[in-house]
Motif scaffolding. Structure first.
Motif, PDB file in Angstrom:
ATOM      1  N   UNK A  65      44.767  30.604  45.951  1.00 29.66           N
ATOM      2  CA  UNK A  65      45.284  30.389  44.726  1.00 29.66           C
ATOM      3  C   UNK A  65      45.019  31.122  43.501  1.00 29.66           C
ATOM      4  N   UNK A  66      44.097  32.224  43.851  1.00 26.39           N
ATOM      5  CA  UNK A  66      43.774  33.139  43.006  1.00 26.39           C
ATOM      6  C   UNK A  66      44.865  34.471  43.139  1.00 26.39           C
ATOM      7  N   UNK A  67      45.600  34.246  44.346  1.00 28.94           N
ATOM      8  CA  UNK A  67      46.583  35.412  44.539  1.00 28.94           C
ATOM      9  C   UNK A  67      47.712  35.498  43.749  1.00 28.94           C
ATOM     10  N   UNK A  68      48.424  36.562  43.228  1.00 30.15           N
ATOM     11  CA  UNK A  68      49.505  36.294  42.310  1.00 30.15           C
ATOM     12  C   UNK A  68      50.716  35.795  43.294  1.00 30.15           C
ATOM     13  N   UNK A  69      50.815  36.233  44.455  1.00 35.70           N
ATOM     14  CA  UNK A  69      51.809  36.172  45.404  1.00 35.70           C
ATOM     15  C   UNK A  69      51.183  35.588  46.862  1.00 35.70           C
ATOM     16  N   UNK A 256      52.019  39.788  49.500  1.00 37.63           N
ATOM     17  CA  UNK A 256      51.004  38.892  49.834  1.00 37.63           C
ATOM     18  C   UNK A 256      50.562  38.783  51.162  1.00 37.63           C
TER      19      UNK A 256
ATOM     20  N   UNK B 130      36.093  35.594  42.757  1.00 38.44           N
ATOM     21  CA  UNK B 130      37.482  35.963  43.820  1.00 38.44           C
ATOM     22  C   UNK B 130      38.656  34.962  43.174  1.00 38.44           C
ATOM     23  N   UNK B 131      38.175  33.868  42.898  1.00 39.00           N
ATOM     24  CA  UNK B 131      39.395  32.964  42.308  1.00 39.00           C
ATOM     25  C   UNK B 131      40.145  33.613  41.114  1.00 39.00           C
ATOM     26  N   UNK B 133      40.057  36.980  40.086  1.00 40.25           N
ATOM     27  CA  UNK B 133      39.899  38.241  40.394  1.00 40.25           C
ATOM     28  C   UNK B 133      41.394  38.951  39.626  1.00 40.25           C
ATOM     29  N   UNK B 134      42.159  38.178  39.520  1.00 35.77           N
ATOM     30  CA  UNK B 134      43.734  38.791  39.181  1.00 35.77           C
ATOM     31  C   UNK B 134      43.832  38.414  37.684  1.00 35.77           C
ATOM     32  N   UNK B 146      51.146  43.193  45.029  1.00 35.64           N
ATOM     33  CA  UNK B 146      52.399  42.428  44.987  1.00 35.64           C
ATOM     34  C   UNK B 146      52.427  41.379  43.951  1.00 35.64           C
ATOM     35  N   UNK B 148      55.130  38.123  41.918  1.00 37.07           N
ATOM     36  CA  UNK B 148      56.107  37.264  41.831  1.00 37.07           C
ATOM     37  C   UNK B 148      57.572  37.961  41.730  1.00 37.07           C
TER      38      UNK B 148
END
Lengths: 322, 168
Positions: A65-69, A256, B130-131, B133-134, B146, B148
């Motif tokens: 859920x922290x990843x953009x994709x 991802x 971590x959650x 981190x972006x 990467x 969307x």
């Protein structure tokens, strides 16, 4: 407090065998929790296992859920029906081990053995299906580590140069020349179209007039991402050049996908190791006479096995359906 | 208090198992366990099969979110909440019935609740580093990670039919 810390005899008439040999009752202090040592150790171990898998599952959820994709299950060639089938297999094995315990408690050793062998078979089936699924990932270049993995995050210049490098390998040049020289009547319609598109891709990745969008086209030709919502039952989606010519093994783009691969293989890998350990225990138990004396051992092995089932109950929706 | 003491006829339950002379504590507990089997046999194959049927039904329910019958395909959060609820129910069934926790004495809370709390803390402690981190990333990283937009770009490439058009 637990009721058996101190034992007090009470019902004189009903339980005659509670008395000592001389007609009086022996009082003895009962230290610890009211369960056998084996079971206590198993439960302590399981409570550490709760934290172990909570850390793994927690990091997966937080990373995801922290990843953009994050890739959709079809982007990474996951098949939900296979996952659901494996869930069913594991639930069945949980029932068979609990029936083995019941049979052993009732001193029906051969019946207990039957259930135990069935549990062993179901667990092996689970691992077999898991191996088949891993094979499907490996076949698409999805590995958890970098030198083998052919997954790229985005169709950028690095991706383009990786495709160029792969197409420029000496063995690949020979193979491509062989493909170019094959007469059309020796190829299927899919291969003829694939060969034509492959030629265009080879020009695109080496062309000095390359546009950024060209690399997205290359990535789409090599291994297309199934569109959203389309073909929910197909599992594998449209055909790419890597599917038409399996020897190509070109780098593919799954946004991802690298992080997905790390978490997927770590979670399912640790789970599979736990299944394997359970199967070794069951295999050893299959050599025993599973009468009432062994009920304690079967119960402990069963507790462990149910925990492994429990982890999969959470893994299945998190990995396959989220 | 033991969970068994709800049964007033059970003398073992009210006072715990009695250790006979020359017997180890483990043996006492084994005997006590067998005595309970005779008293009110808490398992029962029928009960297990019922739980099994419930587990299969629940698995089918979570699988439903993947089928075309699921009405909230555009709002994945609904499906996630539903699946987690189903998974927790399944986990409770396995723990209570198959692992016999329903019939265990109160030590079950001592071992499971602290571990479960630690598990929740572990996951929460991962969130800041971590959650999130972006939220703020270096320019270098923003270039290579990467996004969307990359997924959209790939989909556009798939829809453009650039190569098949050139062929005609």
């Amino acid at each position: 407090m637990n009721a058996s810390a101190i034992s007090i005899p009470h019902d004189h008439g009903h339980h005659g065998d509670d008395h000592g040999h001389h007609g009086h009752v022996t009082l003895q202090y009962q230290p610890g929790l009211p369960l056998t040592r084996g079971k206590l150790i198993m439960w302590l171990f399981l409570s550490t296992e709760i934290m172990f898998f909570a850390a793994l599952l927690g990091s997966y959820v937080v990373l995801r859920f922290g990843a953009p994709v994050w890739p959709k299950p079809h982007h990474v060639h996951l098949s939900e029906p296979i996952g659901a089938f494996n869930t069913f297999v594991l639930i069945c094995s949980s029932v068979t081990i609990v029936l083995a315990l019941e049979a052993a408690r009732a001193n029906k050793a051969s019946l207990a053995k039957t259930w135990m062998v069935l549990t062993l078979a179901l667990g092996t089936l689970f691992l077999g299906v898991k191996a088949y699924e891993y094979q499907a990932k490996f076949a698409h270049g999805i590995y958890p580590w970098s030198p083998r993995s052919r997954v790229f995050e985005k169709p950028d210049l690095y991706y383009g140069s990786a495709v160029r490098a792969r197409l420029g390998e000496p063995a690949m040049i020979d193979r491509l020349k062989e493909l170019d020289d094959t007469p059309e009547d020796k190829l299927t319609a899919d291969e003829i179209s694939g060969r034509r598109r492959l030629k265009q891709i080879r020009q695109m990745v080496t062309s000095p007039d390359q546009q950024p969008f060209d690399l997205a086209v290359v990535a789409d030709q090599v291994m297309p991402l199934p569109p959203d919502g389309a073909d929910p039952h197909g599992g594998h989606g449209p055909h790419g050049l890597n599917d038409t010519f399996p020897w190509l093994e070109l780098p593919a783009v799954i946004p991802g996908g690298t992080m997905w691969a790390s978490t997927y293989f770590l979670l399912t890998g640790f789970h599979a190791i736990h299944v394997l350990v359970g199967l070794i225990v069951f295999a050893i138990m299959c050599t025993w006479t599973l009468n009432a004396k062994r009920a304690g051992g079967i119960e402990n092995a069963g507790l462990y096995w149910h925990f492994v089932d429990l982890v999969w109950i959470f893994l299945f929706p998190l990995l396959y359906l989220f | 208090m033991s969970a068994h003491s709800r049964d007033p006829h059970d003398s073992h339950a009210a006072h715990g198992p009695v250790t006979r002379s020359g017997e180890t504590a483990d043996e006492t507990l084994e005997h006590a366990a067998h005595a309970h089997e005779g008293d009110h046999g808490h398992g029962g194959i029928g009960k297990y099969l019922l739980v099994f049927a419930a587990l299969c039904g629940l698995t089918t329910m979570s699988f439903l979110t993947y089928s075309s019958f699921w009405p909230w395909r555009d709002e994945p959060q609904v499906g996630w909440a539903f699946m987690m609820a189903v998974s927790c129910t399944k986990a409770m069934l396995v723990v209570l019935f198959f692992m016999h926790v329903l019939w265990e004495a109160n030590w079950k809370y001592v071992l499971t609740i602290p571990a479960a709390m630690m598990a929740v803390f572990l996951a929460i402690m991962l969130v800041p580093d971590i959650g999130l981190r972006n939220r703020m990333v270096a320019q270098e990283r923003a270039l290579h990670m990467a996004r969307p937009s990359d997924v959209r770009l790939l989909q556009q490439a798939g829809e453009s039919k650039l190569l098949s058009d050139q062929a005609h």
